[in-house]
Design a protein around this motif. Structure first.
Motif, PDB file in Angstrom:
ATOM      1  N   ALA A  45     -15.169  10.023  10.339  1.00 47.15           N
ATOM      2  CA  ALA A  45     -13.755  10.033  10.203  1.00 47.15           C
ATOM      3  C   ALA A  45     -14.302  11.756   9.233  1.00 47.15           C
ATOM      4  N   ALA A  46     -13.050  12.702   9.914  1.00 51.78           N
ATOM      5  CA  ALA A  46     -12.772  13.974   8.765  1.00 51.78           C
ATOM      6  C   ALA A  46     -12.200  13.780   7.338  1.00 51.78           C
ATOM      7  N   GLY A  47     -11.398  13.647   8.162  1.00 53.05           N
ATOM      8  CA  GLY A  47     -10.323  12.741   6.589  1.00 53.05           C
ATOM      9  C   GLY A  47      -8.898  11.483   7.024  1.00 53.05           C
ATOM     10  N   ILE A  48      -9.547  10.849   5.546  1.00 54.22           N
ATOM     11  CA  ILE A  48      -8.185   9.737   5.630  1.00 54.22           C
ATOM     12  C   ILE A  48      -7.446   9.491   4.682  1.00 54.22           C
ATOM     13  N   THR A  49      -6.259   9.060   5.109  1.00 52.56           N
ATOM     14  CA  THR A  49      -5.448   8.700   3.873  1.00 52.56           C
ATOM     15  C   THR A  49      -5.738   7.257   2.838  1.00 52.56           C
ATOM     16  N   LEU A  50      -5.118   7.608   2.225  1.00 53.07           N
ATOM     17  CA  LEU A  50      -5.053   5.660   2.035  1.00 53.07           C
ATOM     18  C   LEU A  50      -4.346   5.140   0.650  1.00 53.07           C
ATOM     19  N   LEU A  51      -3.309   4.620   1.298  1.00 58.59           N
ATOM     20  CA  LEU A  51      -2.161   4.313   0.407  1.00 58.59           C
ATOM     21  C   LEU A  51      -2.581   2.431   0.519  1.00 58.59           C
ATOM     22  N   ARG A  52      -3.240   2.499  -0.638  1.00 58.71           N
ATOM     23  CA  ARG A  52      -4.035   1.147  -1.583  1.00 58.71           C
ATOM     24  C   ARG A  52      -4.000   1.434  -3.280  1.00 58.71           C
ATOM     25  N   GLN A  53      -4.109   0.208  -3.822  1.00 59.29           N
ATOM     26  CA  GLN A  53      -4.120  -0.309  -4.934  1.00 59.29           C
ATOM     27  C   GLN A  53      -5.510   0.868  -5.485  1.00 59.29           C
ATOM     28  N   PRO A  54      -6.086   1.006  -6.729  1.00 57.30           N
ATOM     29  CA  PRO A  54      -6.929   1.572  -6.839  1.00 57.30           C
ATOM     30  C   PRO A  54      -8.589   0.467  -6.588  1.00 57.30           C
ATOM     31  N   ASP A  55      -8.206  -0.222  -6.711  1.00 54.00           N
ATOM     32  CA  ASP A  55      -9.566  -0.706  -6.296  1.00 54.00           C
ATOM     33  C   ASP A  55     -10.271  -0.930  -4.968  1.00 54.00           C
ATOM     34  N   TYR A  56      -9.396  -0.727  -3.784  1.00 49.87           N
ATOM     35  CA  TYR A  56     -10.086  -0.284  -2.782  1.00 49.87           C
ATOM     36  C   TYR A  56     -10.793   0.913  -2.572  1.00 49.87           C
ATOM     37  N   VAL A  57     -10.617   1.608  -3.132  1.00 44.71           N
ATOM     38  CA  VAL A  57     -10.887   3.334  -3.189  1.00 44.71           C
ATOM     39  C   VAL A  57     -11.912   3.417  -2.796  1.00 44.71           C
ATOM     40  N   ALA A  58     -12.585   2.152  -3.716  1.00 44.24           N
ATOM     41  CA  ALA A  58     -14.782   2.749  -3.434  1.00 44.24           C
ATOM     42  C   ALA A  58     -15.081   2.245  -2.359  1.00 44.24           C
ATOM     43  N   GLY A  59     -14.633   0.895  -2.101  1.00 45.11           N
ATOM     44  CA  GLY A  59     -14.699   0.458  -0.636  1.00 45.11           C
ATOM     45  C   GLY A  59     -14.395   1.394   0.743  1.00 45.11           C
ATOM     46  N   TRP A  60     -13.937   2.597   0.927  1.00 44.40           N
ATOM     47  CA  TRP A  60     -13.606   3.147   2.202  1.00 44.40           C
ATOM     48  C   TRP A  60     -14.242   4.795   1.218  1.00 44.40           C
ATOM     49  N   ARG A  61     -14.124   5.161  -0.181  1.00 44.93           N
ATOM     50  CA  ARG A  61     -14.956   5.931  -0.013  1.00 44.93           C
ATOM     51  C   ARG A  61     -16.730   5.685   0.895  1.00 44.93           C
ATOM     52  N   ARG A  62     -17.249   4.097  -0.065  1.00 45.54           N
ATOM     53  CA  ARG A  62     -18.382   3.850   1.229  1.00 45.54           C
ATOM     54  C   ARG A  62     -18.826   3.602   1.908  1.00 45.54           C
ATOM     55  N   ARG A 112      -7.068   5.977 -13.098  1.00 48.50           N
ATOM     56  CA  ARG A 112      -8.481   6.847 -13.096  1.00 48.50           C
ATOM     57  C   ARG A 112      -9.501   6.492 -12.619  1.00 48.50           C
ATOM     58  N   GLN A 113      -9.760   5.405 -12.319  1.00 42.97           N
ATOM     59  CA  GLN A 113     -10.819   5.336 -11.468  1.00 42.97           C
ATOM     60  C   GLN A 113     -11.187   5.147 -10.722  1.00 42.97           C
ATOM     61  N   GLY A 114      -8.798   4.574  -9.520  1.00 41.08           N
ATOM     62  CA  GLY A 114      -9.656   5.043  -8.149  1.00 41.08           C
ATOM     63  C   GLY A 114      -9.243   6.821  -8.248  1.00 41.08           C
ATOM     64  N   LEU A 115      -8.588   7.709  -8.728  1.00 36.16           N
ATOM     65  CA  LEU A 115      -8.315   9.326  -8.534  1.00 36.16           C
ATOM     66  C   LEU A 115      -9.817   9.686  -9.138  1.00 36.16           C
ATOM     67  N   ARG A 116     -11.187   9.347  -9.744  1.00 37.63           N
ATOM     68  CA  ARG A 116     -12.336   9.238  -9.558  1.00 37.63           C
ATOM     69  C   ARG A 116     -12.683   9.574  -8.279  1.00 37.63           C
ATOM     70  N   GLN A 117     -12.602   8.428  -7.679  1.00 39.56           N
ATOM     71  CA  GLN A 117     -13.496   8.205  -6.780  1.00 39.56           C
ATOM     72  C   GLN A 117     -12.875   8.798  -4.948  1.00 39.56           C
ATOM     73  N   SER A 118     -11.687   9.480  -5.439  1.00 38.83           N
ATOM     74  CA  SER A 118     -11.336  10.489  -4.393  1.00 38.83           C
ATOM     75  C   SER A 118     -11.410  11.363  -4.033  1.00 38.83           C
ATOM     76  N   ASP A 119     -10.927  12.765  -3.212  1.00 36.57           N
ATOM     77  CA  ASP A 119     -11.239  14.176  -3.624  1.00 36.57           C
ATOM     78  C   ASP A 119     -10.061  14.527  -3.299  1.00 36.57           C
ATOM     79  N   ILE A 120      -8.980  13.888  -3.009  1.00 41.68           N
ATOM     80  CA  ILE A 120      -7.207  14.279  -3.676  1.00 41.68           C
ATOM     81  C   ILE A 120      -6.884  13.158  -3.795  1.00 41.68           C
ATOM     82  N   VAL A 121      -5.841  13.266  -5.087  1.00 37.87           N
ATOM     83  CA  VAL A 121      -5.038  11.895  -5.218  1.00 37.87           C
ATOM     84  C   VAL A 121      -3.870  12.635  -4.877  1.00 37.87           C
ATOM     85  N   SER A 122      -2.884  11.966  -4.947  1.00 34.28           N
ATOM     86  CA  SER A 122      -1.166  12.343  -4.430  1.00 34.28           C
ATOM     87  C   SER A 122       0.071  10.988  -4.740  1.00 34.28           C
TER      88      SER A 122
END
Length: 306
Positions: free
Chosen positions: A122-139, A164-174
């Motif tokens: 994928a070129a771009g993803i929006t992820l509406l989740r709690q921070p614990d899920y960010v790393a999995g989608w990043r991988r 803070r853990q989630g924002l460091r694993q994403s490209d953009i936090v909103s």
């Protein structure tokens, strides 16, 4: 069918909306993932909607989803379709009360490693989740631009270490302004932007409702204020922030520019404000999109971060 460039990962919910004056809109197609996908569609994409849907999803809603999006990322559950009251107060606050017994799977599934998901890139993803899920989608999608929109309930809990853990694993936090204030304990939007960038956010899109948005990027000397676009009539504000996120990630991928991405977000949100639920885009979408995007660019101003 070619693989979609953009994925909107989040909930699909049927909304029963109660407005402050007592009016209601029942059986409305909503959900954060659906609204984010609508924002991508407003920008001219046909994204994949990734989420869980219930066994009793109405046939007309199913047809609508199939027409507007790539639905190969929808996973069918044995539970009743997620449905909830969306009750608005005069000051803009929204109270969400779910009307089904089982709701948690709709907020968290499918997981990034689900074999039911057919996507390999994928070129771009929006992820509406709690921070614990960010790393999995990043991988799973290491090359994609990942915009993380933290869920409201988590943000109001104030667990800044997890945030803070989630924002460091994403490209953009909103986050939106109210949620960011609750999480950080700060009130000023510029102070919030400085804090999140200092704590590792690569880029920030702080959504502020009628006040527009404040966008910033690590390593840049200033932030940008993007105006909220005026519309003839605000019909329903539900999902406008999600649509902003969808538009933002498309703009980021196309232009690689913080302010430009914010303008895409503002333009996408404006379509949602004019409709009850997820908007049906007008036949002259391209013309209206160009006009709204130009209006957002013209109103963008520089903000010093200090």
């Amino acid at each position: 069918m070619p693989a979609p460039d953009f994925l909107a990962v989040g909930s699909v919910i049927i909304d029963d909306i109660v407005y402050p004056d007592g009016r209601t809109s029942m059986g409305v197609l909503g959900g954060g993932g659906t609204h984010a996908a609508c924002g991508m569609a407003a920008a001219g994409e046909k994204p994949a909607l990734v989420g869980l849907v219930g066994k009793d999803l109405p046939a007309d809603v199913r047809a609508r989803l199939n027409a507007d999006f790539d639905t190969s990322g929808l996973v069918w559950a044995a539970h009743k379709q997620a449905r909830g009251w969306q009750i608005f107060e005069w000051d803009g606050r929204r109270n969400e009360i779910f009307r089904v017994d089982v709701i948690k799977p709709f907020m968290h599934q499918p997981h990034a490693d689900s074999p039911a998901l057919p996507f390999t890139s994928a070129a771009g993803i929006t992820l509406l989740r709690q921070p614990d899920y960010v790393a999995g989608w990043r991988r799973r999608f290491p090359a994609a631009t990942l915009l993380w929109e933290p869920v409201r309930a988590f943000m109001l809990g104030g667990d800044y270490a997890r945030f803070r853990q989630g924002l460091r694993q994403s490209d953009i936090v909103s986050p939106n302004l109210h949620e960011a204030q609750a999480m950080t304990g700060l009130t000023d939007e510029v102070a919030i932007a400085r804090r999140l960038l200092a704590d590792g956010a690569a880029a920030l899109a702080l959504r502020m409702g009628e006040q527009g948005s404040l966008v910033a990027r690590q390593g840049e000397s200033c932030a940008w204020h993007i105006p909220a676009l005026p519309v003839a009539e605000v019909i329903d504000q539900t999902g406008a922030g999600n649509s902003y996120c969808g538009g933002f990630v498309v703009g980021w991928q196309r232009e690689n520019d913080t302010a430009a991405a914010g303008c895409y977000g503002a333009a996408a949100a404006s379509f949602t404000l004019e409709h009850v639920g997820c908007p049906r885009l007008p036949a002259d979408r391209k013309i209206q999109w160009a006009q709204r995007l130009g209006q957002a660019r013209a109103g963008t101003t520089r903000v010093h971060l200090g």
